[in-house]
Design a protein around this motif. Structure first.
Motif, PDB file in Angstrom:
ATOM      1  N   THR A 239      44.901  68.689  48.613  1.00 37.28           N
ATOM      2  CA  THR A 239      45.770  67.970  49.764  1.00 37.28           C
ATOM      3  C   THR A 239      47.381  68.981  50.104  1.00 37.28           C
ATOM      4  O   THR A 239      48.358  68.800  51.006  1.00 37.28           O
ATOM      5  CB  THR A 239      45.555  66.552  50.012  1.00 37.28           C
ATOM      6  OG1 THR A 239      45.438  66.113  49.043  1.00 37.28           O
ATOM      7  CG2 THR A 239      44.008  66.687  50.916  1.00 37.28           C
ATOM      8  N   HIS A 291      40.704  76.089  47.469  1.00 39.15           N
ATOM      9  CA  HIS A 291      39.578  75.205  47.257  1.00 39.15           C
ATOM     10  C   HIS A 291      38.624  75.383  46.246  1.00 39.15           C
ATOM     11  O   HIS A 291      38.070  75.158  45.366  1.00 39.15           O
ATOM     12  CB  HIS A 291      39.181  74.467  48.673  1.00 39.15           C
ATOM     13  CG  HIS A 291      39.441  73.456  49.641  1.00 39.15           C
ATOM     14  ND1 HIS A 291      39.056  72.878  49.713  1.00 39.15           N
ATOM     15  CD2 HIS A 291      40.689  73.545  50.327  1.00 39.15           C
ATOM     16  CE1 HIS A 291      39.247  71.575  50.471  1.00 39.15           C
ATOM     17  NE2 HIS A 291      40.568  72.170  51.176  1.00 39.15           N
ATOM     18  N   ARG A 305      32.324  66.032  43.319  1.00 43.58           N
ATOM     19  CA  ARG A 305      33.160  66.213  44.104  1.00 43.58           C
ATOM     20  C   ARG A 305      33.410  65.223  44.396  1.00 43.58           C
ATOM     21  O   ARG A 305      33.301  64.317  44.751  1.00 43.58           O
ATOM     22  CB  ARG A 305      32.528  67.358  44.830  1.00 43.58           C
ATOM     23  CG  ARG A 305      33.187  68.000  46.411  1.00 43.58           C
ATOM     24  CD  ARG A 305      32.330  68.297  46.898  1.00 43.58           C
ATOM     25  NE  ARG A 305      33.572  68.550  48.437  1.00 43.58           N
ATOM     26  CZ  ARG A 305      34.502  67.709  49.085  1.00 43.58           C
ATOM     27  NH1 ARG A 305      34.485  66.820  49.261  1.00 43.58           N
ATOM     28  NH2 ARG A 305      35.309  68.453  50.318  1.00 43.58           N
ATOM     29  N   LYS A 307      36.306  62.255  45.475  1.00 45.32           N
ATOM     30  CA  LYS A 307      36.734  62.008  46.272  1.00 45.32           C
ATOM     31  C   LYS A 307      38.162  61.853  47.013  1.00 45.32           C
ATOM     32  O   LYS A 307      38.887  61.277  45.556  1.00 45.32           O
ATOM     33  CB  LYS A 307      36.048  60.500  46.888  1.00 45.32           C
ATOM     34  CG  LYS A 307      35.161  60.535  47.089  1.00 45.32           C
ATOM     35  CD  LYS A 307      34.531  58.524  46.716  1.00 45.32           C
ATOM     36  CE  LYS A 307      33.602  59.328  45.269  1.00 45.32           C
ATOM     37  NZ  LYS A 307      33.362  57.725  44.705  1.00 45.32           N
ATOM     38  N   ALA A 308      38.722  62.060  47.963  1.00 48.56           N
ATOM     39  CA  ALA A 308      40.308  62.609  47.976  1.00 48.56           C
ATOM     40  C   ALA A 308      40.919  60.982  47.596  1.00 48.56           C
ATOM     41  O   ALA A 308      40.044  59.671  48.390  1.00 48.56           O
ATOM     42  CB  ALA A 308      40.506  63.302  49.444  1.00 48.56           C
TER      43      ALA A 308
END
Lengths: 308, 264
Positions: A239, A291, A305, A307-308
């Motif tokens: 991000t 990404h 994958r 999670k932010a």
């Protein structure tokens, strides 16, 4: 394999949706590119002139065809010309990109590198020196805007001490200051991410077991528990990289660095829509690569994958 | 807990003060009295055009509060709602919501705000809405992650099996459990909105100088930092204090006994 296809499909959809949105937004503008062009060449807005420019720019064709042409040319590498100056947009982007990218990538990687070590030390001793340092850095970054610090730096080093010239010369001091500021503003938040990931590992049974068997707590954490914190760090960076375009705007503006964001700001000022359209597509493509590469890296670390 | 009540009380007083305090006309210039120091007529002195700095600061503060309020409300309500639904429903709904989250995070919100403000005019509510949408993705991801954890717990499956309505489970049983973490993030987010808005105004695209923002003031006065530092320091302090407030008002630094590890 299925994941790869899903990933690509997602990005194709993002690319299409974004391009349609920006294409539509540009067509809804109060002042049209034709007016802009006529103004730039000081020509009167007569019907003949407008018709001529429209056919020259291909604006009299139906909208879907225009869209397809635009995207087709973009993919082929013909990014069009600036509406105001008539310059080739691709050449202009290529000339500006090194500045923005070196600030963003070097700054963030530098920050992430420091954040990993600081986060490790902070996790090791709760309320220790590093823990307090990282907390205060986070609060500092959340309360003092980057541009204020830039003004103070320019004032201190450029005016008072006179050891660096920011607005004359080859601009290497500006670049250096911008990179260091980007790094500084990344360290705080990222080191807290690393710290909390390390602390989560600390409470797991394998760590408890190894420490009870007599391995040194530091070694256990450093040699055996480094992967999950690294994975959280990488997904937090993803991000941040969106901010290579967003966050550097203020820095480039404050230090007068001729990067992409400065170009965008001046293009907006003169309502140069063709640069704006291209800029958005470049942002999307850049994020695609970010990404792609970082997700591959996460995969290598064996993380799902995250999670932010 | 007491500290928080004091902070919130101060904040409410501050907002009331901003919106109710009588101030001078911000558009009135007085070229005979430029760059005056603090006095009883001009509480914070006057600027390079002889405008009252206090009035400018109050107007800028009102606009900042509007932006922060709109941005956080939009991203908090929509983000936590979508995130909870995504984790609870799973399947195609999750894919679509995840796509929305990825989509809004790809384009940086500062860039979105730049574009929209330059094209459609710069106004505080506009900036608030764009920041709100731009920060949506983070909330969705956070709420999604937290809800997925809660969903695995036994009390939820018990509630499903006794046939409670989905709405009841989501809002009365899952939401209170994830609210605390969401609020911590809301605090960080609110302070970053304050900074983003100041930065946007500092760049000054499409800004109308008669509508002063703290960032705009900083940009206008940056040349006076050596001669009249007061004019630069006042907005800096305002921005820092507001951002710090949001950080501390939502932060919960205490650690639970269960979170202690073998290392402590």
């Amino acid at each position: 394999m299925k994941n790869v296809i899903l990933f690509l499909a997602k990005w194709v959809i993002i690319f299409i949706v974004t391009s349609v949105l920006i294409f539509a937004a540009v067509r809804m503008m109060p002042s049209t590119p034709v007016d802009k062009w006529l103004d730039a060449y000081h020509l009167p807005h007569t019907e003949e002139n407008i018709e001529y420019v429209e056919s020259k720019m291909g604006l009299n064709e139906p909208l879907p065809l225009q869209y397809v042409n635009w995207i087709g040319n973009f993919i082929k590498g013909d990014w069009g010309v600036s509406l105001v100056s008539g310059e080739n947009i691709r050449e202009r982007f290529m000339a500006k990109m090194p500045y923005s990218f070196s600030i963003g990538i070097t700054g963030i990687l530098l920050g992430a590198f420091a954040a990993f070590f600081l986060g490790y030390r902070a996790a090791l001793r709760r309320n220790g020196l590093c823990d307090r340092l990282t907390t205060s850095m986070t609060i500092f970054c959340q309360s003092i805007p980057m541009f204020i610090l830039s003004i103070l730096i320019i004032n201190a080093f450029g005016v008072r001490l006179g050891i660096a010239s920011f607005f004359t010369g080859d601009g290497r001091y500006s670049l250096l200051a911008a990179i260091l500021l980007t790094a500084l503003y990344s360290v705080g938040g990222l080191s807290r991410v690393v710290r909390s990931a390390f602390r989560e590992e600390m409470s797991k049974s394998y760590v408890k077991f190894m420490v009870s068997r007599g391995f040194s707590p530091k070694t256990v954490l450093w040699k055996h528990a480094y992967k999950p914190p690294l994975a959280s760090l990488v997904s937090a960076i993803i991000t941040r990289f969106a901010g290579v375009f967003g966050g550097s705007t203020v820095l480039e503006f404050a230090f007068a660095i001729p990067g992409l964001s400065t170009m965008l700001v001046s293009a907006m000022d003169s309502r140069d829509y063709s640069i704006l359209q291209t800029y958005i597509l470049v942002v999307v493509i850049w994020m695609f690569f970010v990404h792609l590469i970082l997700n591959l890296f996460l995969r290598m670390l064996g993380a799902r994958r995250s999670k932010a | 807990m007491r500290r928080k009540y004091i902070l919130w009380g101060l904040f409410i007083l501050f907002v009331l003060f901003l919106f109710l305090v009588p101030h001078q006309n911000i558009k009135l210039t007085d070229l005979l009295n430029t760059c005056q120091g603090c006095s009883s007529t001009h509480w914070l002195g006057t600027d390079n055009l002889g405008r009252d700095l206090f009035a400018l600061m109050v107007t800028g503060g009102q606009r900042t509060i509007i932006v922060v309020f709109l941005a956080t409300t939009i991203s908090f309500t929509m983000g936590s709602l979508l995130g909870m639904i995504s984790a609870y429903e799973g399947g195609i709904v999750k894919t679509i919501i995840q796509f929305i989250a990825d989509f809004v995070t790809v384009i940086p919100s500062l860039i979105m705000a730049l574009i929209f403000s330059a094209l459609f005019g710069f106004s505080a509510p506009m900036a608030g809405i764009i920041f709100g949408i731009g920060n949506l993705g983070q909330y969705i991801n956070l709420a999604d992650g937290l809800t997925s954890e809660i969903k695995e717990k036994e009390f939820i499956s018990a509630e499903v099996s006794i046939g409670l309505k989905r709405r009841t489970i989501l809002f009365l049983h899952i939401f209170p459990n994830i609210l605390k973490q969401l609020l911590v993030y809301l605090g960080n987010n609110a302070s970053s909105v304050v900074l983003q808005y100041a930065g946007l105004a500092f760049i000054g695209l499409g800004t109308d100088v008669t509508n002063p923002d703290w960032g705009t003031l900083l940009y206008q006065y940056r040349g006076y930092i050596l001669t009249y530092p007061r004019m630069v320091i006042v907005p800096i302090i305002a921005v820092c204090l507001l951002a710090l407030f949001f950080h501390f008002a939502f932060d919960d630094g205490r650690i639970k006994e269960t979170e202690l590890t073998i290392y402590d």
